[in-house]
Design a protein around this motif. Structure first.
Motif, PDB file in Angstrom:
ATOM      1  N   PHE A  61       0.817  -1.202   0.000  1.00 47.79           N
ATOM      2  CA  PHE A  61       0.000   0.000   0.000  1.00 47.79           C
ATOM      3  C   PHE A  61       0.861   1.267   0.000  1.00 47.79           C
ATOM      4  N   GLY A  62       2.171   1.106  -0.092  1.00 49.91           N
ATOM      5  CA  GLY A  62       3.073   2.252  -0.104  1.00 49.91           C
ATOM      6  C   GLY A  62       3.248   2.887   1.264  1.00 49.91           C
ATOM      7  N   ILE A  63       3.031   2.108   2.327  1.00 48.45           N
ATOM      8  CA  ILE A  63       3.138   2.653   3.684  1.00 48.45           C
ATOM      9  C   ILE A  63       4.290   1.993   4.418  1.00 48.45           C
ATOM     10  N   VAL A  64       5.299   2.768   4.690  1.00 48.37           N
ATOM     11  CA  VAL A  64       6.402   2.351   5.553  1.00 48.37           C
ATOM     12  C   VAL A  64       6.721   3.580   6.390  1.00 48.37           C
ATOM     13  N   LYS A  65       6.296   3.572   7.661  1.00 55.35           N
ATOM     14  CA  LYS A  65       6.520   4.760   8.477  1.00 55.35           C
ATOM     15  C   LYS A  65       6.812   4.378   9.918  1.00 55.35           C
ATOM     16  N   GLU A  66       7.517   5.266  10.577  1.00 47.36           N
ATOM     17  CA  GLU A  66       7.861   5.071  11.978  1.00 47.36           C
ATOM     18  C   GLU A  66       6.626   5.294  12.827  1.00 47.36           C
ATOM     19  N   LEU A  67       6.487   4.486  13.870  1.00 49.19           N
ATOM     20  CA  LEU A  67       5.382   4.680  14.788  1.00 49.19           C
ATOM     21  C   LEU A  67       5.610   5.943  15.599  1.00 49.19           C
ATOM     22  N   GLN A  68       4.549   6.452  16.189  1.00 47.08           N
ATOM     23  CA  GLN A  68       4.623   7.687  16.967  1.00 47.08           C
ATOM     24  C   GLN A  68       5.656   7.573  18.081  1.00 47.08           C
ATOM     25  N   MET A  69       6.519   8.595  18.222  1.00 50.36           N
ATOM     26  CA  MET A  69       7.559   8.603  19.248  1.00 50.36           C
ATOM     27  C   MET A  69       7.205   9.639  20.313  1.00 50.36           C
ATOM     28  N   ASP A  70       7.472   9.313  21.572  1.00 51.62           N
ATOM     29  CA  ASP A  70       7.310  10.284  22.638  1.00 51.62           C
ATOM     30  C   ASP A  70       8.681  10.781  23.079  1.00 51.62           C
ATOM     31  N   GLU A  71       8.724  11.707  24.011  1.00 53.37           N
ATOM     32  CA  GLU A  71      10.001  12.299  24.441  1.00 53.37           C
ATOM     33  C   GLU A  71      10.951  11.260  25.023  1.00 53.37           C
ATOM     34  N   THR A  72      10.432  10.268  25.738  1.00 53.62           N
ATOM     35  CA  THR A  72      11.276   9.227  26.316  1.00 53.62           C
ATOM     36  C   THR A  72      11.965   8.423  25.222  1.00 53.62           C
ATOM     37  N   SER A  73      11.228   8.093  24.169  1.00 52.78           N
ATOM     38  CA  SER A  73      11.796   7.335  23.062  1.00 52.78           C
ATOM     39  C   SER A  73      12.852   8.142  22.323  1.00 52.78           C
ATOM     40  N   LEU A  74      12.600   9.427  22.132  1.00 52.55           N
ATOM     41  CA  LEU A  74      13.542  10.282  21.403  1.00 52.55           C
ATOM     42  C   LEU A  74      14.838  10.512  22.166  1.00 52.55           C
ATOM     43  N   SER A  75      14.802  10.424  23.490  1.00 56.69           N
ATOM     44  CA  SER A  75      15.981  10.719  24.296  1.00 56.69           C
ATOM     45  C   SER A  75      17.114   9.716  24.095  1.00 56.69           C
ATOM     46  N   GLN A  76      16.823   8.534  23.524  1.00 59.07           N
ATOM     47  CA  GLN A  76      17.875   7.539  23.312  1.00 59.07           C
ATOM     48  C   GLN A  76      18.772   7.877  22.130  1.00 59.07           C
ATOM     49  N   PHE A  77      18.361   8.847  21.311  1.00 62.52           N
ATOM     50  CA  PHE A  77      19.149   9.249  20.146  1.00 62.52           C
ATOM     51  C   PHE A  77      19.831  10.582  20.426  1.00 62.52           C
TER      52      PHE A  77
END
Length: 107
Positions: free
Chosen positions: A89-105
């Motif tokens: 279906f042409g859908i390849v996307k990252e799931l929603q990220m919260d601040e806790t998830s983003l802090s690992q990068f």
């Protein structure tokens, strides 16, 4: 060797795609467990591991996928991102990220 030389001379980024060693699949209630390959499971050539700045393991099943950093010269090894994977279906996307998830990068 030629690809490495070209990358060095042109300062180009080279993406190498290789298949991981096959492992036994775990199926729970008829659903295959998503399990991206680890560093040791990269096959074909060990030169990929030696030359790579990063390696990413990817596994998908039933509309879900996981991308994991297997090798990271700048850190991040073991970090995983879950994605929605519906290529028909042409859908390849990252799931929603919260601040806790983003802090690992490191941005």
């Amino acid at each position: 060797m030629k690809i490495r030389r070209i990358a060095g001379q042109t300062k180009a980024v080279i993406h190498v795609i290789t298949q991981a060693d096959e492992t036994t699949e775990e199926v729970i209630d008829g659903v295959r467990e998503i399990k991206p390959p680890k560093r040791a499971e990269i096959k074909k050539t060990k030169a990929v591991l030696e030359d790579a700045v990063n390696t990413f393991g990817i596994d998908t099943s039933d509309g879900r996928g996981i991308i994991a950093i297997g090798k990271g010269r700048n850190g991040g090894e073991g970090a995983e991102v879950e994605v929605t994977y519906l290529p028909n279906f042409g859908i390849v996307k990252e799931l929603q990220m919260d601040e806790t998830s983003l802090s690992q990068f490191n941005f």
